[in-house]
Motif scaffolding. Structure first.
Motif, PDB file in Angstrom:
ATOM      1  N   TYR A 113      61.243  48.337  18.103  1.00  0.00           N
ATOM      2  CA  TYR A 113      61.598  48.127  19.512  1.00  0.00           C
ATOM      3  C   TYR A 113      63.101  47.929  19.596  1.00  0.00           C
ATOM      4  CZ  TYR A 113      56.637  47.279  20.508  1.00  0.00           C
ATOM      5  OH  TYR A 113      55.275  47.396  20.649  1.00  0.00           O
ATOM      6  N   SER A 114      63.741  48.686  20.467  1.00  0.00           N
ATOM      7  CA  SER A 114      65.177  48.560  20.700  1.00  0.00           C
ATOM      8  C   SER A 114      65.382  47.958  22.087  1.00  0.00           C
ATOM      9  CB  SER A 114      65.841  49.938  20.607  1.00  0.00           C
ATOM     10  OG  SER A 114      67.199  49.885  21.006  1.00  0.00           O
ATOM     11  N   ILE A 115      65.901  46.734  22.128  1.00  0.00           N
ATOM     12  CA  ILE A 115      66.085  46.003  23.387  1.00  0.00           C
ATOM     13  C   ILE A 115      67.575  45.870  23.638  1.00  0.00           C
ATOM     14  CG2 ILE A 115      65.677  43.826  24.593  1.00  0.00           C
ATOM     15  CD1 ILE A 115      63.196  43.513  22.731  1.00  0.00           C
ATOM     16  N   TYR A 130      64.725  49.523  32.312  1.00  0.00           N
ATOM     17  CA  TYR A 130      64.182  50.846  32.002  1.00  0.00           C
ATOM     18  C   TYR A 130      63.470  50.799  30.654  1.00  0.00           C
ATOM     19  CZ  TYR A 130      66.908  52.694  35.886  1.00  0.00           C
ATOM     20  OH  TYR A 130      67.412  52.942  37.140  1.00  0.00           O
ATOM     21  N   HIS A 131      62.370  51.542  30.566  1.00  0.00           N
ATOM     22  CA  HIS A 131      61.560  51.587  29.351  1.00  0.00           C
ATOM     23  C   HIS A 131      61.394  53.039  28.930  1.00  0.00           C
ATOM     24  CE1 HIS A 131      57.305  51.126  27.430  1.00  0.00           C
ATOM     25  NE2 HIS A 131      58.239  51.057  26.504  1.00  0.00           N
ATOM     26  N   GLY A 132      61.724  53.333  27.679  1.00  0.00           N
ATOM     27  CA  GLY A 132      61.582  54.690  27.160  1.00  0.00           C
ATOM     28  C   GLY A 132      60.656  54.724  25.959  1.00  0.00           C
ATOM     29  N   LYS A 133      59.745  55.710  25.936  1.00  0.00           N
ATOM     30  CA  LYS A 133      58.859  55.885  24.800  1.00  0.00           C
ATOM     31  C   LYS A 133      58.577  57.368  24.625  1.00  0.00           C
ATOM     32  CE  LYS A 133      54.610  55.070  27.472  1.00  0.00           C
ATOM     33  NZ  LYS A 133      53.387  54.247  27.585  1.00  0.00           N
ATOM     34  N   ASP A 158      46.335  52.757  20.017  1.00  0.00           N
ATOM     35  CA  ASP A 158      45.547  53.621  20.894  1.00  0.00           C
ATOM     36  C   ASP A 158      46.267  54.911  21.281  1.00  0.00           C
ATOM     37  OD1 ASP A 158      43.367  51.847  21.018  1.00  0.00           O
ATOM     38  OD2 ASP A 158      44.398  50.657  22.551  1.00  0.00           O
ATOM     39  N   GLU A 159      47.591  54.890  21.282  1.00  0.00           N
ATOM     40  CA  GLU A 159      48.354  56.036  21.773  1.00  0.00           C
ATOM     41  C   GLU A 159      49.383  56.488  20.744  1.00  0.00           C
ATOM     42  OE1 GLU A 159      47.463  57.399  24.489  1.00  0.00           O
ATOM     43  OE2 GLU A 159      46.209  55.803  25.329  1.00  0.00           O
ATOM     44  N   VAL A 160      49.716  57.783  20.778  1.00  0.00           N
ATOM     45  CA  VAL A 160      50.760  58.320  19.890  1.00  0.00           C
ATOM     46  C   VAL A 160      52.079  57.589  20.115  1.00  0.00           C
ATOM     47  CG1 VAL A 160      52.124  60.369  19.333  1.00  0.00           C
ATOM     48  CG2 VAL A 160      49.667  60.598  19.778  1.00  0.00           C
ATOM     49  N   SER A 161      52.398  57.273  21.360  1.00  0.00           N
ATOM     50  CA  SER A 161      53.676  56.627  21.686  1.00  0.00           C
ATOM     51  C   SER A 161      53.850  55.290  20.983  1.00  0.00           C
ATOM     52  CB  SER A 161      53.796  56.428  23.195  1.00  0.00           C
ATOM     53  OG  SER A 161      52.767  55.597  23.680  1.00  0.00           O
ATOM     54  N   GLU A 162      52.726  54.653  20.612  1.00  0.00           N
ATOM     55  CA  GLU A 162      52.818  53.357  19.942  1.00  0.00           C
ATOM     56  C   GLU A 162      53.296  53.482  18.501  1.00  0.00           C
ATOM     57  OE1 GLU A 162      49.556  50.467  20.931  1.00  0.00           O
ATOM     58  OE2 GLU A 162      48.674  52.269  21.838  1.00  0.00           O
ATOM     59  N   LEU A 163      53.312  54.688  17.971  1.00  0.00           N
ATOM     60  CA  LEU A 163      53.798  54.908  16.607  1.00  0.00           C
ATOM     61  C   LEU A 163      55.305  55.119  16.568  1.00  0.00           C
ATOM     62  CD1 LEU A 163      51.048  57.418  15.398  1.00  0.00           C
ATOM     63  CD2 LEU A 163      51.154  54.950  14.947  1.00  0.00           C
ATOM     64  N   TYR A 164      55.905  55.400  17.702  1.00  0.00           N
ATOM     65  CA  TYR A 164      57.325  55.756  17.783  1.00  0.00           C
ATOM     66  C   TYR A 164      58.153  54.577  18.286  1.00  0.00           C
ATOM     67  CZ  TYR A 164      56.365  60.705  16.984  1.00  0.00           C
ATOM     68  OH  TYR A 164      55.996  61.901  16.422  1.00  0.00           O
ATOM     69  N   PRO A 165      59.473  54.606  18.019  1.00  0.00           N
ATOM     70  CA  PRO A 165      60.337  53.568  18.592  1.00  0.00           C
ATOM     71  C   PRO A 165      60.238  53.543  20.120  1.00  0.00           C
ATOM     72  CG  PRO A 165      61.514  54.802  16.904  1.00  0.00           C
ATOM     73  CD  PRO A 165      60.228  55.538  17.155  1.00  0.00           C
ATOM     74  N   GLU A 166      60.367  52.358  20.670  1.00  0.00           N
ATOM     75  CA  GLU A 166      60.414  52.194  22.115  1.00  0.00           C
ATOM     76  C   GLU A 166      61.733  51.531  22.485  1.00  0.00           C
ATOM     77  OE1 GLU A 166      56.962  50.652  24.174  1.00  0.00           O
ATOM     78  OE2 GLU A 166      55.651  51.244  22.508  1.00  0.00           O
ATOM     79  N   TYR A 167      62.235  51.903  23.648  1.00  0.00           N
ATOM     80  CA  TYR A 167      63.541  51.440  24.091  1.00  0.00           C
ATOM     81  C   TYR A 167      63.423  50.696  25.415  1.00  0.00           C
ATOM     82  CZ  TYR A 167      65.074  54.971  20.720  1.00  0.00           C
ATOM     83  OH  TYR A 167      65.253  55.712  19.586  1.00  0.00           O
ATOM     84  N   PHE A 168      64.135  49.593  25.508  1.00  0.00           N
ATOM     85  CA  PHE A 168      64.256  48.862  26.765  1.00  0.00           C
ATOM     86  C   PHE A 168      65.744  48.688  27.065  1.00  0.00           C
ATOM     87  CE2 PHE A 168      60.086  47.742  25.247  1.00  0.00           C
ATOM     88  CZ  PHE A 168      59.315  47.661  26.395  1.00  0.00           C
ATOM     89  N   ILE A 169      66.122  48.989  28.294  1.00  0.00           N
ATOM     90  CA  ILE A 169      67.490  48.789  28.742  1.00  0.00           C
ATOM     91  C   ILE A 169      67.474  47.831  29.931  1.00  0.00           C
ATOM     92  CG2 ILE A 169      69.569  49.868  29.695  1.00  0.00           C
ATOM     93  CD1 ILE A 169      68.705  52.469  28.349  1.00  0.00           C
ATOM     94  N   LEU A 170      68.187  46.720  29.791  1.00  0.00           N
ATOM     95  CA  LEU A 170      68.307  45.736  30.863  1.00  0.00           C
ATOM     96  C   LEU A 170      69.733  45.808  31.402  1.00  0.00           C
ATOM     97  CD1 LEU A 170      65.900  44.804  29.039  1.00  0.00           C
ATOM     98  CD2 LEU A 170      66.441  42.462  29.720  1.00  0.00           C
ATOM     99  N   LYS A 171      69.887  46.368  32.601  1.00  0.00           N
ATOM    100  CA  LYS A 171      71.199  46.494  33.238  1.00  0.00           C
ATOM    101  C   LYS A 171      71.386  45.280  34.138  1.00  0.00           C
ATOM    102  CE  LYS A 171      72.282  50.617  34.630  1.00  0.00           C
ATOM    103  NZ  LYS A 171      72.260  51.939  35.299  1.00  0.00           N
TER     104      LYS A 171
END
Length: 298
Positions: A113-115, A130-133, A158-171
Motif C-alpha cells: 500500500y502506497s499512502i 484518491y484511490h488507485g488499484k 477475492d479480487e485480482v486487484s488485491e494482489l497488486y499495489p494500491e495507491y492512496f493520495i491525500l491532497k
C-alpha cells in the motif's frame, strides 16, 4: 484551539512515530483510510524509503509491515514534484522486488500500500482523497477479470486487484472543514495541525497526547521551528517562481511561460537545497538540473 499547540504530522513522522510506543497514531490513520483494522508489526528500512538525516528535508516517509506481512509505505511530500506519480510507481516497484527472496515463487510477492499525503497541487481533480488499484477489464464486453476458485483459496483474496499495489493520495491542502466522519477528521488534522477535543477517529486521541508542543525540549522546539521556516521559504519560492513564469508567459506565449516558470521553480528549489548544504546528487534527483546548472547557482 490554536494550531500551534501541536506539531505537524511530517515532523511527527521524522521524530515520534518511528517509536513503537507511538505506532497507534499510524495504525489509526491507516485503519481509517483502508477501512480495515491495521496492526503494525514493525518498521522496515528499504532503498525506497531511505532519507538523508537532515531536518530541512521537505519529504519524509515510513515503511511499515503489518501483522499479516503486508507493506505500508506512508509518505508526506511538501514540495512540488511534476513526476510524483512516477515516483509513487517506482517506490512500490522497488518494494515488490526488495521483499521477495531470490528463488522464491511469485506467490510470495507482498501486498504493498502506497499512502501519499501531499501538500502541493498534484494533477487536477475536485476530490481530496484518491484511490488507485489495478484491474483487468475486457475490451469487448467490459467484464473484470476474476480469480479462479483455486487462486482465491491459494492467495486468500477475492479480487485480482488485491494482489497488486494500491495507491492512496491525500491532497490535504486547504481542507478546513471539521466533521464527524473519521477520514475527514484526519484530513482536517493533516491540513490544519489542529486536533479538536471531540476528535474521535482512530489514532487521533493518541496524536492529541503525543503531538503536543509542550512535550518538546527547547532544542527540539528550535529544530521544529527551523523546519517550519524552511517549509514557508520553499512555498514562497514555488509561489514566486510560478508567478514569474505566468507573467512572462503572458508576454511571450503560454507554452514558453510555463517552461520558464518550471525552470525558475527548479532553480529556486535547488538554491534552497544548495544553501542547506545538500549533496549535488540529491539536488539533481529532485530538480532534474544538470551539474553545470546547479554549480552556476550562487
Amino acid at each position: 484551539m490554536e494550531a500551534s499547540q501541536f506539531i505537524r504530522f511530517d515532523w511527527a513522522m521524522k521524530r515520534l512515530l518511528r517509536d513503537k510506543a507511538n505506532y497507534g497514531v499510524l495504525e489509526g490513520l491507516i485503519t481509517t483510510l483502508l477501512g480495515k483494522k491495521i496492526r503494525i508489526n514493525k518498521l522496515l528500512e528499504s532503498e525506497s524509503n531511505m532519507e538523508y538525516d537532515d531536518d530541512k528535508q521537505n519529504r519524509v516517509d515510513i515503511l511499515a509491515e503489518d501483522e499479516n506481512g503486508e507493506l505500508l509505505l506512508i509518505e508526506v511530500q511538501n514540495e512540488n514534484e511534476f513526476a510524483y506519480f512516477q515516483r509513487m510507481l517506482f517506490g512500490t516497484s522497488k518494494l515488490v522486488t526488495e521483499y521477495i527472496n531470490r528463488g522464491q515463487g511469485y506467490e510470495n510477492i507482498r501486498k504493498v500500500y502506497s499512502i501519499n499525503i501531499v501538500y502541493f497541487q498534484l494533477g487536477t481533480g475536485t476530490d481530496v482523497v484518491y484511490h488507485g488499484k489495478t484491474e483487468f477489464r475486457g475490451i469487448h464486453n467490459g467484464d473484470v477479470l476474476s480469480l479462479s476458485p483455486f487462486q482465491r483459496q491459494k492467495f486468500q483474496v477475492d479480487e485480482v486487484s488485491e494482489l497488486y499495489p494500491e495507491y492512496f493520495i491525500l491532497k490535504v491542502n486547504d481542507f478546513n472543514r471539521w466533521s464527524r466522519v473519521p477520514l475527514e477528521q484526519w484530513l482536517y488534522v493533516l491540513s490544519t495541525g489542529e486536533i479538536p477535543d471531540d476528535a474521535d477517529a482512530p489514532g487521533l486521541s493518541e496524536a492529541r497526547e503525543k503531538f503536543r508542543l509542550a512535550r518538546m525540549t527547547k532544542a527540539e522546539l528550535d529544530a521544529y521551528y527551523r523546519h517550519l521556516d524552511n517549509i514557508v521559504i520553499l512555498q514562497d519560492n514555488i509561489t514566486t517562481a510560478r508567478g514569474e513564469g505566468r507573467a512572462e508567459g503572458r508576454a511571450e506565449g503560454r507554452a514558453e511561460g510555463v517552461e520558464i516558470g518550471e525552470q525558475r521553480n527548479k532553480i529556486a528549489i535547488a538554491a534552497s537545497m544548495k544553501a542547506d548544504g545538500m549533496p549535488i546528487e540529491l539536488i539533481q534527483k529532485y530538480t532534474s538540473l544538470s551539474v553545470d546548472e546547479i554549480n552556476k547557482i550562487p
